[in-house]
Design an enzyme around this catalytic site. Structure first.
Site, PDB file in Angstrom:
ATOM      1  N   HIS A   1     -19.451  16.315 -29.591  1.00 45.01           N
ATOM      2  CA  HIS A   1     -18.950  15.346 -30.577  1.00 45.01           C
ATOM      3  C   HIS A   1     -18.852  13.940 -30.002  1.00 45.01           C
ATOM      4  CE1 HIS A   1     -15.270  16.173 -28.482  1.00 45.01           C
ATOM      5  NE2 HIS A   1     -14.564  15.362 -29.221  1.00 45.01           N
TER       6      HIS A   1
ATOM      7  N   ALA B   1       2.977  15.176 -22.463  1.00 44.98           N
ATOM      8  CA  ALA B   1       2.474  13.854 -22.844  1.00 44.98           C
ATOM      9  C   ALA B   1       3.349  13.206 -23.924  1.00 44.98           C
ATOM     10  CB  ALA B   1       1.030  13.965 -23.338  1.00 44.98           C
TER      11      ALA B   1
ATOM     12  N   LYS C   1       0.514   8.113 -23.472  1.00 48.10           N
ATOM     13  CA  LYS C   1       1.131   8.341 -24.774  1.00 48.10           C
ATOM     14  C   LYS C   1       2.573   7.819 -24.737  1.00 48.10           C
ATOM     15  CE  LYS C   1      -2.494  11.245 -24.741  1.00 48.10           C
ATOM     16  NZ  LYS C   1      -2.998  12.111 -23.694  1.00 48.10           N
TER      17      LYS C   1
ATOM     18  N   ASP D   1       3.188  20.549 -20.516  1.00 46.94           N
ATOM     19  CA  ASP D   1       2.229  19.457 -20.678  1.00 46.94           C
ATOM     20  C   ASP D   1       2.960  18.480 -21.598  1.00 46.94           C
ATOM     21  OD1 ASP D   1       0.236  17.702 -21.234  1.00 46.94           O
ATOM     22  OD2 ASP D   1      -1.229  19.189 -21.906  1.00 46.94           O
TER      23      ASP D   1
ATOM     24  N   PHE E   1      -4.625  21.599 -24.439  1.00 47.73           N
ATOM     25  CA  PHE E   1      -5.353  20.377 -24.791  1.00 47.73           C
ATOM     26  C   PHE E   1      -6.758  20.483 -24.186  1.00 47.73           C
ATOM     27  CE2 PHE E   1      -6.411  15.893 -23.708  1.00 47.73           C
ATOM     28  CZ  PHE E   1      -6.462  15.401 -24.993  1.00 47.73           C
ATOM     29  N   ASP E   2      -7.744  19.735 -24.714  1.00 42.17           N
ATOM     30  CA  ASP E   2      -9.121  20.014 -24.268  1.00 42.17           C
ATOM     31  C   ASP E   2      -9.377  19.760 -22.784  1.00 42.17           C
ATOM     32  OD1 ASP E   2      -9.160  17.321 -24.819  1.00 42.17           O
ATOM     33  OD2 ASP E   2     -10.674  17.416 -26.400  1.00 42.17           O
TER      34      ASP E   2
ATOM     35  N   TYR F   1       0.829  -1.218   0.000  1.00 39.06           N
ATOM     36  CA  TYR F   1       0.000   0.000   0.000  1.00 39.06           C
ATOM     37  C   TYR F   1       0.859   1.263   0.000  1.00 39.06           C
ATOM     38  CZ  TYR F   1      -3.536   3.455   0.880  1.00 39.06           C
ATOM     39  OH  TYR F   1      -4.344   4.551   0.749  1.00 39.06           O
TER      40      TYR F   1
HETATM   41  C1  LIG Z   1      -3.916  13.010 -23.431  1.00 38.25           C
HETATM   42  C2  LIG Z   1      -3.483  14.378 -23.079  1.00 38.25           C
HETATM   43  C3  LIG Z   1      -3.841  14.984 -21.860  1.00 38.25           C
HETATM   44  C4  LIG Z   1      -4.760  14.325 -20.864  1.00 38.25           C
HETATM   45  O1  LIG Z   1      -4.257  13.132 -20.405  1.00 38.25           O
HETATM   46  P1  LIG Z   1      -5.196  11.908 -19.988  1.00 38.25           P
HETATM   47  O2  LIG Z   1      -4.212  10.886 -19.533  1.00 38.25           O
HETATM   48  O3  LIG Z   1      -5.984  11.508 -21.184  1.00 38.25           O
HETATM   49  O4  LIG Z   1      -6.070  12.385 -18.874  1.00 38.25           O
HETATM   50  C5  LIG Z   1      -3.358  16.250 -21.604  1.00 38.25           C
HETATM   51  N1  LIG Z   1      -2.586  16.905 -22.491  1.00 38.25           N
HETATM   52  C6  LIG Z   1      -2.226  16.355 -23.663  1.00 38.25           C
HETATM   53  C7  LIG Z   1      -1.365  17.125 -24.607  1.00 38.25           C
HETATM   54  C8  LIG Z   1      -2.673  15.084 -24.003  1.00 38.25           C
HETATM   55  O5  LIG Z   1      -2.345  14.568 -25.201  1.00 38.25           O
END
Ligand SMILES: *Cc1c(COP(=O)(O)O)cnc(C)c1O
Length: 456
Positions: A446, A213, A254, A211, A122-123, A70
């Site tokens: 969408h 990813a 990613k 950010d 990002f959204d 844990y």
């Molecule tokens: C996928 C992504 C996110 C969000 O990450 P999740 O793991 O899907 O919550 C944030 N910023 C970028 C650029 C992304 O591609």
């Protein structure tokens, strides 16, 4: 070297191959919304590169070593060491996915009324800025607006606009640099742009976060495209990017080539302490943050694998190759080809469809009907604005379709199949019908809407 995947296949999964009639029935049942299709109705799935990756044998083996203690699990310390080596940040928190890291960080950094500035949010990043009471402002560079420009770094932020925004009068709570710029055609950010942006932030006392990813894919494109970086390793370039910033959120769905997971990594101790409280309350104790020990192990191994130059070269080559095949069959993409996705210019291919007939959506739907290929539009269905009666009153700037490429999943022949199906559609584009919205939820249209074909 000719195009070749630098791995061989040890485990396979059959892919469904349906008849045209079966696909038509599936699409009708789905309300002509690809998000409503089921996996067993899809031949090639290019909806997302997030969490859709293929694990290596080394990742699977690492998963077996997962320590499910844990608190204080061995797997956490291995994960932390890998992220520390990569980022140099002293405070590292695992979380279940990127948006959790965003929520925790922005909740601690942003005050109501603050601006959050980005090359492009990002959204989910934009949504979490808004949930924290902030306002998200995108300042992409001018080249990003020209789909055909082959500028190597169309993911850059507009430095003059950033400087003006930092000068006020509205308070800026943070700057967040998305690498690569997913919302902006998946284009990379140059190290020079990142250095200049972070310097402006420091001069104004505003924190700058990555950010990250796609930290490895951005690093790889820097090595290929930016002067002064060609002799560096992907790990060195990624580290140099993290060194410039004050912290990072990174969805590991990613570039950790895994299925679930993310990190929040921060330089400042007081801010990290604040985030850790929320982490424990909402994700899990600081040594697991909502992930299993086996996840932490597979993520650590994935982050080591992703910086392999042979892997990154083949990924870049594959995406560029698909882009070239698509150009050859007469379809335009957002230039230049990035690395995690290609963006088709549906507006140009289907000029007979006005924005309120959703050419991007029409092309995405046709790719499924013609070949079982699933992908989604980035056009007026997603980004357009409608009035109370549901009529489109503001079109998206471009009508695009995103083909996202999962990591290590599809081979060269799968990509050739995609281009061939697209080529069949491009031979007779005027036969592609437009669409009309028949059911539209108030949020995230969408994902949830239902539409139907119209010929008018
Ligand atoms: C996928 C992504 C996110 C969000 O990450 P999740 O793991 O899907 O919550 C944030 N910023 C970028 C650029 C992304 O591609």
């Amino acid at each position: 070297m000719p195009l070749m995947e630098p791995y061989r296949i040890k485990v396979v999964e059959p892919i469904p191959i349906l008849t045209r009639a079966e696909r038509e029935a599936a699409m009708a049942r789905a309300g002509y919304n690809p998000f409503n299709l089921r996996a067993d109705e899809i031949t090639i799935d290019l909806l997302s590169d997030s969490g859709t990756n293929a694990l290596s044998s080394a990742q699977q083996a690492a998963g077996m070593l997962g320590d499910e203690t844990y608190a204080g699990a061995r797997s956490f310390f291995r994960f932390r060491k890998v992220v520390e080596d990569l980022t140099g940040y002293p405070h590292i928190m695992p979380v279940h996915q990127g948006r959790a890291a965003e929520r925790i960080l922005f909740g601690a950094v942003l005050k109501p009324g603050d601006l959050s500035i980005s090359n492009t949010h990002f959204d989910t990043t934009r949504a979490n800025v808004q949930l924290s009471g902030g306002t998200a402002v995108d300042l992409p560079c001018a080249e990003a607006g020209n789909l055909d420009s082959r500028d190597p770094f169309k993911g850059n932020i507009d430095l003059a606009a950033l400087e003006a925004a930092l000068a006020g009068p509205d308070p800026v709570g943070q700057v967040i640099m998305t690498v690569t710029n997913n919302g902006g055609g998946g284009q990379p950010v140059s190290m020079a742009n990142l250095a200049a942006a972070t310097e402006l932030c420091r001069a104004h006392g505003v924190p700058c976060f990555l950010d990250a990813a796609r930290f490895a894919e951005n690093a790889w494109l820097v090595i290929q495209r930016e002067e002064g970086w060609s002799d560096k390793t992907p790990h060195e370039v990624a580290r140099a990017a993290f060194d410039l910033a004050d912290g990072a959120v990174a969805s590991l769905k990613k570039d950790a080539i895994a299925h679930m997971g993310a990190f929040l990594a921060i330089r400042d101790e007081a801010l990290a302490k604040q985030c850790e409280l929320v982490l424990t309350a909402t994700e899990g104790f600081r040594t697991y943050g909502g992930l299993a020990g086996r996840d932490l192990e597979m993520l650590a191994t994935g982050m080591e694998e992703v910086v392999d130059p042979d892997y990154l070269r083949s990924r870049e080559d594959a995406t560029r190759y698909l882009g070239e095949l698509i150009n050859t069959v007469g379809v335009s993409i957002v230039e230049p080809a990035g690395i995690h996705a290609l963006y088709l210019n549906a507006g140009r291919l289907l000029p007979h469809l006005p924005p309120h007939r959703f050419p991007g959506h029409a092309l995405a739907t046709e790719l499924y009907l013609a070949g079982g290929i699933r992908c989604a539009e980035l056009g007026s269905l997603y980004l357009g604005e409608e009035d109370a009666e549901g009529n489109l009153v503001k079109a998206a700037p471009y009508e695009l379709v995103r083909l996202a490429i999962p990591r290590r999943v599809y081979t060269q022949s799968h990509l050739e199949y995609v281009a061939e199906i697209l080529g069949e559609i491009a031979k007779d584009p005027t036969s592609v019908p437009g669409y009309r919205v028949v059911e539209s939820p108030p949020l995230l249209r969408h994902f949830n809407c239902r539409v139907e074909p119209v010929r008018d």
